[in-house]
Design a protein around this motif. Structure first.
Motif, mmCIF file in Angstrom:
data_model
loop_
_atom_site.group_PDB
_atom_site.id
_atom_site.type_symbol
_atom_site.label_atom_id
_atom_site.label_comp_id
_atom_site.label_asym_id
_atom_site.label_seq_id
_atom_site.Cartn_x
_atom_site.Cartn_y
_atom_site.Cartn_z
ATOM 1 N N ASP A 117 146.084 45.587 90.906
ATOM 2 C CA ASP A 117 146.486 45.374 89.518
ATOM 3 C C ASP A 117 146.408 43.916 89.085
ATOM 4 O OD1 ASP A 117 146.940 48.054 88.902
ATOM 5 O OD2 ASP A 117 148.951 47.997 89.773
ATOM 6 N N THR A 118 145.715 43.109 89.865
ATOM 7 C CA THR A 118 145.452 41.731 89.468
ATOM 8 C C THR A 118 144.688 41.736 88.139
ATOM 9 O OG1 THR A 118 145.351 40.991 91.761
ATOM 10 C CG2 THR A 118 144.220 39.624 90.121
ATOM 11 N N VAL A 119 145.164 40.951 87.184
ATOM 12 C CA VAL A 119 144.525 40.901 85.869
ATOM 13 C C VAL A 119 143.463 39.808 85.881
ATOM 14 C CG1 VAL A 119 144.850 40.506 83.406
ATOM 15 C CG2 VAL A 119 146.584 41.752 84.712
ATOM 16 N N LEU A 120 142.211 40.234 85.707
ATOM 17 C CA LEU A 120 141.077 39.320 85.672
ATOM 18 C C LEU A 120 140.541 39.203 84.255
ATOM 19 C CD1 LEU A 120 139.988 40.949 88.802
ATOM 20 C CD2 LEU A 120 139.266 38.576 88.622
ATOM 21 N N VAL A 121 140.082 38.010 83.921
ATOM 22 C CA VAL A 121 139.398 37.785 82.641
ATOM 23 C C VAL A 121 138.121 37.009 82.939
ATOM 24 C CG1 VAL A 121 141.518 37.810 81.283
ATOM 25 C CG2 VAL A 121 140.671 35.643 82.215
ATOM 26 N N GLY A 122 137.251 36.921 81.953
ATOM 27 C CA GLY A 122 136.037 36.157 82.176
ATOM 28 C C GLY A 122 135.032 36.345 81.073
ATOM 29 N N GLY A 123 133.830 35.813 81.310
ATOM 30 C CA GLY A 123 132.763 35.913 80.339
ATOM 31 C C GLY A 123 131.413 35.720 81.004
ATOM 32 N N LEU A 124 130.379 36.168 80.328
ATOM 33 C CA LEU A 124 129.036 36.137 80.888
ATOM 34 C C LEU A 124 128.255 34.869 80.565
ATOM 35 C CD1 LEU A 124 127.861 39.790 80.161
ATOM 36 C CD2 LEU A 124 128.184 38.768 82.407
ATOM 37 N N ILE A 125 128.703 34.090 79.607
ATOM 38 C CA ILE A 125 127.907 32.960 79.122
ATOM 39 C C ILE A 125 128.099 31.736 80.024
ATOM 40 C CG2 ILE A 125 127.353 31.528 77.139
ATOM 41 C CD1 ILE A 125 126.912 34.560 76.777
ATOM 42 N N PRO A 126 127.007 31.181 80.561
ATOM 43 C CA PRO A 126 127.125 30.028 81.479
ATOM 44 C C PRO A 126 127.285 28.712 80.730
ATOM 45 C CG PRO A 126 124.829 30.699 81.293
ATOM 46 C CD PRO A 126 125.625 31.682 80.470
ATOM 47 N N VAL A 127 128.470 28.457 80.233
ATOM 48 C CA VAL A 127 128.714 27.239 79.455
ATOM 49 C C VAL A 127 129.327 26.125 80.293
ATOM 50 C CG1 VAL A 127 128.906 28.460 77.259
ATOM 51 C CG2 VAL A 127 130.949 28.172 78.677
ATOM 52 N N GLY A 128 129.642 26.419 81.563
ATOM 53 C CA GLY A 128 130.193 25.401 82.441
ATOM 54 C C GLY A 128 129.111 24.777 83.316
ATOM 55 N N ARG A 129 129.511 23.809 84.136
ATOM 56 C CA ARG A 129 128.607 23.153 85.069
ATOM 57 C C ARG A 129 129.237 23.153 86.455
ATOM 58 N NH1 ARG A 129 125.777 24.058 81.597
ATOM 59 N NH2 ARG A 129 124.319 22.725 80.411
ATOM 60 N N CYS B 262 131.444 31.563 84.270
ATOM 61 C CA CYS B 262 130.021 31.421 84.565
ATOM 62 C C CYS B 262 129.592 29.981 84.279
ATOM 63 C CB CYS B 262 129.207 32.399 83.734
ATOM 64 S SG CYS B 262 127.522 32.636 84.320
ATOM 65 N N ALA B 263 128.853 29.406 85.230
ATOM 66 C CA ALA B 263 128.412 28.018 85.091
ATOM 67 C C ALA B 263 126.998 27.865 85.620
ATOM 68 C CB ALA B 263 129.367 27.087 85.849
ATOM 69 N N VAL B 264 126.322 26.846 85.140
ATOM 70 C CA VAL B 264 124.981 26.525 85.624
ATOM 71 C C VAL B 264 125.112 25.677 86.880
ATOM 72 C CG1 VAL B 264 122.822 25.336 85.085
ATOM 73 C CG2 VAL B 264 124.020 26.644 83.310
ATOM 74 N N ALA B 265 124.402 26.096 87.944
ATOM 75 C CA ALA B 265 124.484 25.410 89.224
ATOM 76 C C ALA B 265 123.086 25.195 89.779
ATOM 77 C CB ALA B 265 125.314 26.241 90.214
ATOM 78 N N PRO B 266 122.868 24.097 90.490
ATOM 79 C CA PRO B 266 121.556 23.889 91.124
ATOM 80 C C PRO B 266 121.350 24.891 92.252
ATOM 81 C CG PRO B 266 123.103 22.198 91.822
ATOM 82 C CD PRO B 266 123.793 22.989 90.748
ATOM 83 N N GLU C 129 110.305 25.092 90.484
ATOM 84 C CA GLU C 129 110.133 26.064 89.412
ATOM 85 C C GLU C 129 111.456 26.667 88.957
ATOM 86 O OE1 GLU C 129 107.331 28.977 90.570
ATOM 87 O OE2 GLU C 129 105.648 27.590 90.771
ATOM 88 N N ARG C 130 112.458 26.609 89.780
ATOM 89 C CA ARG C 130 113.758 27.201 89.438
ATOM 90 C C ARG C 130 114.854 26.234 89.863
ATOM 91 N NH1 ARG C 130 116.916 31.581 92.064
ATOM 92 N NH2 ARG C 130 118.103 32.649 90.470
ATOM 93 N N PRO C 131 115.042 25.179 89.092
ATOM 94 C CA PRO C 131 115.965 24.125 89.508
ATOM 95 C C PRO C 131 117.439 24.481 89.352
ATOM 96 C CG PRO C 131 115.071 23.629 87.358
ATOM 97 C CD PRO C 131 114.344 24.858 87.841
ATOM 98 N N ALA C 132 117.736 25.518 88.607
ATOM 99 C CA ALA C 132 119.142 25.862 88.381
ATOM 100 C C ALA C 132 119.287 27.355 88.176
ATOM 101 C CB ALA C 132 119.695 25.110 87.176
ATOM 102 N N GLU C 133 120.504 27.861 88.402
ATOM 103 C CA GLU C 133 120.797 29.267 88.183
ATOM 104 C C GLU C 133 122.200 29.394 87.624
ATOM 105 O OE1 GLU C 133 121.003 31.598 91.736
ATOM 106 O OE2 GLU C 133 122.470 30.276 92.707
ATOM 107 N N ALA C 134 122.486 30.530 87.010
ATOM 108 C CA ALA C 134 123.835 30.811 86.528
ATOM 109 C C ALA C 134 124.601 31.518 87.649
ATOM 110 C CB ALA C 134 123.781 31.691 85.293
#
Length: 381
Positions: free
Chosen positions: A112-124, A153-157, A164-169
């Protein structure tokens, strides 16, 4: 008998009790911009937080069809409560993609742990020994004030060396003590969701509390032991479902009110032409039923667990079409109700505001959904 859009399927008594409580506090939610603590607790007690949690952690690993009907039942009483119930359930499904040690951390105290979040990678995020250092601001995180953990969600190297793929979410699971909340939510609709801004300041996150967003998008299981269908569905096949489901409850409440007030003005005689208000309500009821049929198909298809690319793309299209139908239905009910429907105390105008607000979400915009569908539909067989 009051005419109404088809009722949700039978839901457990705990869901009905949570819905009744949400109805009592709906006005307060509007005024205070967040759920009442009693309602937040009732949603957890009703099983929303644990609905998609793996059974190994005491969860239900439940179906999307069950969730659709449960969310609709709560949202009929209060759209904001239904929205928060839906999104916290969905966050539990997302957390199931964490590595085992990360899942152990999140559900250490039970399902019953309450989790929240979002899909948009606006962090680093930047790598460091043993994990990551994450920072950023994530706006519009619904029910964040009642959360125990968050998935941000954050952008990470990456470790790619070909350039060709320097970063990912990536997603990062962080406990409540790690983040602060800025009260920024101020909206014309969905007022009670408390969708404030979550802030991380250079927070250390162990490697086992992170996973690639691509795994969620593709429905890649984190463990061979997790065999429930709900954990292998691509996010694009069901994400719109969680956002659209509360609108079904909202339109049901609006139509109930609309029909009641229309009959109070008198029924047309047999053979007489129906007044414009009744014509509008009848068409709105048809649009609501059509939206429900689309969303039920999305849920039933997802409950199989294995979807083709075409079915995944169709699901996104169907959720967007359903949202458009519900926006149209809400407008018809508002017009049919006249000035009376626009009173602050009238549920019709509240449903109209809520449906228009939630339908503006990126995942429910037809322009977003149709891109994938057009590519698949136009592909030669």
């Amino acid at each position: 008998m009051t005419e109404r859009v088809a009722a949700p399927r039978t839901v457990p008594s705990s869901i009905r009790e949570a819905a009744l409580l949400a109805a009592r506090f709906a006005d307060r939610h509007e005024q205070e911009g967040t759920l009442a603590p009693e309602v937040a607790e009732a949603l957890v007690a009703a099983g929303f937080a644990r609905h998609f949690v793996p059974t190994a952690y005491g969860g239900r690993a439940g179906t999307f069809t069950e969730m659709l009907h449960a969310v609709e039942a709560v949202a009929e009483s209060c759209t904001s409560a239904g929205w928060c119930a839906s999104l916290t359930a969905s966050a539990g499904r997302m957390a199931a993609h964490l590595p085992k040690e990360g899942r152990d951390d999140v559900w250490e105290n039970g399902p019953d742990t309450v989790l929240v979040g979002g899909l948009i990678p606006v962090g680093r995020a930047k790598p460091e020994p043993g994990g990551w250092r994450v920072h950023g601001r994530w706006p519009n995180i619904s029910a964040v004030e009642y959360s125990d953990w968050a998935l941000v969600c954050a952008v990470a190297p990456t470790s790619a060396t070909d350039g060709e793929r320097p970063a990912e979410a990536r997603f990062f699971a962080v406990p409540r003590a790690a983040y602060r909340i800025e009260r920024t939510w101020d909206s014309v609709g969905m007022c009670g969701t408390g969708s404030h801004t979550l802030v991380l300041d250079e927070t250390a996150v162990p490697a086992h509390r992170s996973f690639a967003r691509d795994d969620l998008m593709a429905g890649v299981r984190s463990s061979a032991e997790e065999t429930a269908a709900c954990h292998s569905v691509p996010i694009k096949a069901v994400n719109g479902l969680g956002f659209a489901a509360p609108a079904l409850g909202a339109i049901t409440a609006a139509l109930d009110t609309g029909w009641t007030q229309a009959w109070e003005r008198g029924r047309p005689t047999v053979g007489a032409e129906a007044p414009a208000s009744l014509v509008g309500l009848a068409r709105a009821a048809g649009e609501a039923d059509a939206a429900r049929l689309l969303l039920e198909r999305v849920a039933a298809t997802a409950d199989r667990g294995t979807l083709t690319a075409a079915e995944t793309a169709r699901a996104g299209r169907d959720c967007a079409v359903a949202a458009d139908l519900l926006v149209s239905a809400a407008g018809r009910v508002l017009r049919a109700g006249g000035t009376r429907a626009q009173a602050h105390a009238n549920r019709i105008q509240r449903s109209w505001r809520d449906i228009n607000t939630l339908a503006s979400h990126t995942m429910l915009r037809f322009e977003t959904a149709v891109a994938d569908y057009a590519r698949v539909a136009g592909r030669p067989s």
